[in-house]
Design an enzyme around this catalytic site. Structure first.
Site, mmCIF file in Angstrom:
data_model
loop_
_atom_site.group_PDB
_atom_site.id
_atom_site.type_symbol
_atom_site.label_atom_id
_atom_site.label_comp_id
_atom_site.label_asym_id
_atom_site.label_seq_id
_atom_site.Cartn_x
_atom_site.Cartn_y
_atom_site.Cartn_z
ATOM 1 C CG HIS A 1 -2.042 0.990 1.117
ATOM 2 N ND1 HIS A 1 -3.318 0.735 1.574
ATOM 3 C CD2 HIS A 1 -2.102 2.234 0.582
ATOM 4 C CE1 HIS A 1 -4.097 1.780 1.342
ATOM 5 N NE2 HIS A 1 -3.373 2.714 0.749
ATOM 6 N NE ARG B 1 0.646 11.337 -2.706
ATOM 7 C CZ ARG B 1 -0.496 11.025 -2.115
ATOM 8 N NH1 ARG B 1 -1.506 10.510 -2.814
ATOM 9 N NH2 ARG B 1 -0.656 11.227 -0.828
ATOM 10 C CG HIS C 1 -6.199 2.109 5.228
ATOM 11 N ND1 HIS C 1 -7.561 2.001 5.178
ATOM 12 C CD2 HIS C 1 -5.831 2.789 4.113
ATOM 13 C CE1 HIS C 1 -7.997 2.597 4.079
ATOM 14 N NE2 HIS C 1 -6.979 3.071 3.409
ATOM 15 C CG ASN D 1 -9.775 8.845 5.235
ATOM 16 O OD1 ASN D 1 -10.326 8.248 6.160
ATOM 17 N ND2 ASN D 1 -10.380 9.098 4.086
ATOM 18 C CG ASP E 1 -2.404 4.725 3.456
ATOM 19 O OD1 ASP E 1 -2.218 5.104 2.283
ATOM 20 O OD2 ASP E 1 -3.423 5.052 4.119
ATOM 21 C CG HIS F 1 -0.101 15.013 1.281
ATOM 22 N ND1 HIS F 1 -0.798 15.056 0.089
ATOM 23 C CD2 HIS F 1 -0.712 14.070 2.047
ATOM 24 C CE1 HIS F 1 -1.785 14.171 0.135
ATOM 25 N NE2 HIS F 1 -1.751 13.560 1.305
HETATM 26 ZN ZN LIG Z 1 -7.154 4.257 1.753
#
Ligand SMILES: [Zn+2]
Length: 427
Positions: free
Chosen positions: A64, A68, A236, A282, A309, A313
């Protein structure tokens, strides 16, 4: 070039190996486990790595990751994402389709794989979208993406809200024996929420996302997987409810697997208390009961794999009010030391932890990785589980540094990462 890794503790859960020994790599492949090393040591064409006191295991597999590229190259690129993976001990990474354009057709898949071959230094496996543009309405070109190299489908970042669309996806993927990978979230229940709904969100005056938002969709997806017989993987996992639902589903034979992230088993929503946007992700960080349930799920096998995950950013994007900041944190370069805490706490054995980072995630997506079997590609990590490190986000190889673990003192350092017999990172 050949590499001899001598005197390490070799742990390979795929073969049930945990023993002191030597590992010989030749022509990019695992050659053998030689008892005597003299002959190789005297060979000038062999690079010798002394692994005394270190663990030698299959390179880690992260199912996961958000690379980008294409579209958000200011956050991360396939090149920087791969370098960051290598620094974290990962030799294979699986990238999510929420790029721009979305990976919902074979040409995007091919673009990612071409870039990975030319600029990447670890193995990259793309995941295709379930629906066109991750809009949740019409199925993406799943068959073509599978032919092009996608190993699963997911609308990660977005849930598939329409249960009938999810049913069609689950019926369709069975022709290719790939799983549907679920970002389990009820968008209506999440609403405008920015963190876990609970005492802390009330104190901070922030809108909460209830655990029910995840539980409802985990329940729906398990139900549809049962209806269709499809293979379902839940991303997740963050709530006590999800763990309970997955545990019960597995017991009655539903084809479901699950992953948890280091941040969800390490932190709670208390980490948000200073409005730190690097604690905004999230699903959100939950309460202590949920964290403990995730840990119990990892321990009893309800949660099969550890995945990061990894969601880079840029600093500008995160340096805004909590409400406005994007969800997500980087994770590839902190996954090993955070996972080792589970070993130190007696939750997992070292073998077990390595398994959740190697052969088990590889098997979920049929990657054929995560093993040191003779003849397989020499994807290896050598790490020191005892070496103390201080997490320094300025030293990350990622293009972004949005981590809530900056300054943490942890144990566990990657010494070498080897992909197909080539050293791609040395610490
Ligand atoms: Zn997700």
């Amino acid at each position: 070039m050949s590499i001899l890794i001598k005197g390490g503790r070799i742990i390979d859960p795929s073969q049930g190996i945990d023993q002191k020994g030597n590992l010989l790599i030749e022509n990019g492949k695992i050659k053998s486990y030689p008892k005597s090393v003299k002959k190789h040591e005297n060979d000038k064409k062999v690079k010798v790595i002394n692994a005394k006191g270190k663990v030698v295991s299959p390179g880690f597999v992260d199912i996961h990751v958000h690379l980008r590229e294409p579209g958000f190259e200011h956050k991360e690129t396939i090149s920087t994402g791969c370098r960051c993976a290598a620094a974290g001990g990962f030799t294979s990474i699986v990238c999510m389709p929420n790029t721009n354009p979305v990976n919902d057709n074979a040409s995007v898949t091919e673009y990612i794989l071409l870039k990975a071959r030319t600029e990447g230094i670890v193995n990259v496996f793309p995941i295709g979208a379930i629906t066109k543009g991750e809009m949740g309405e019409t199925l993406a070109q799943i068959g073509e993406m599978y032919e092009a190299g996608c190993v699963g489908v997911s609308d990660d970042g977005m849930p598939v809200m329409n249960s009938k669309v999810m049913r069609h996806a689950m019926e369709y993927v069975q022709a290719f024996d790939i799983p549907v990978i679920s970002h389990a979230e009820d968008k209506n229940l999440s609403g405008t929420g920015v963190m876990n709904e609970g005492e802390v969100s009330t104190q901070l005056g922030l809108v909460g996302i209830p655990c029910a938002s995840e539980d409802v969709m985990v329940s729906r997806d398990i139900t549809v997987a049962e209806l269709t017989g499809a293979r379902l993987h839940i991303c997740h996992v963050s709530t006590e409810g999800s763990v309970r639902l997955i545990r019960a589903a597995k017991k009655r034979g539903v084809n479901v697997t699950a992953e948890a992230t280091p941040h969800h088993f390490t932190l709670t929503d208390e980490a948000v208390s200073q409005y730190d946007t690097n604690a905004k992700m999230n699903p959100p960080l939950r309460g202590e009961r949920d964290r403990q349930a995730v840990i119990a799920g990892l321990k009893d096998g309800t949660i099969d794999a550890i995945a990061t995950d990894h969601a880079p950013h840029s600093e500008d994007e995160k340096k805004v009010e909590f409400d406005l900041a994007p969800f997500g944190i980087v994770g590839l370069e902190t996954a090993l030391p955070l996972s080792l805490r589970l070993v130190e706490d007696g939750v997992l054995t070292l073998d077990n932890m390595i398994s959740k980072l190697t052969n088990v995630p590889s098997d979920i997506l049929n990657l054929g990785k995560g093993t040191l079997k003779a003849g397989s590609a020499a994807d290896v990590v050598i790490f020191d589980p005892e070496k103390e490190i201080t997490v320094d986000r300025e030293k990350f190889h990622s293009k972004s540094n949005n981590s809530p673990f900056h300054g943490w003192k942890l144990k566990g350092s990657v010494e070498y990462t080897i992909v197909s017999g080539k050293i791609v990172y040395s610490g």
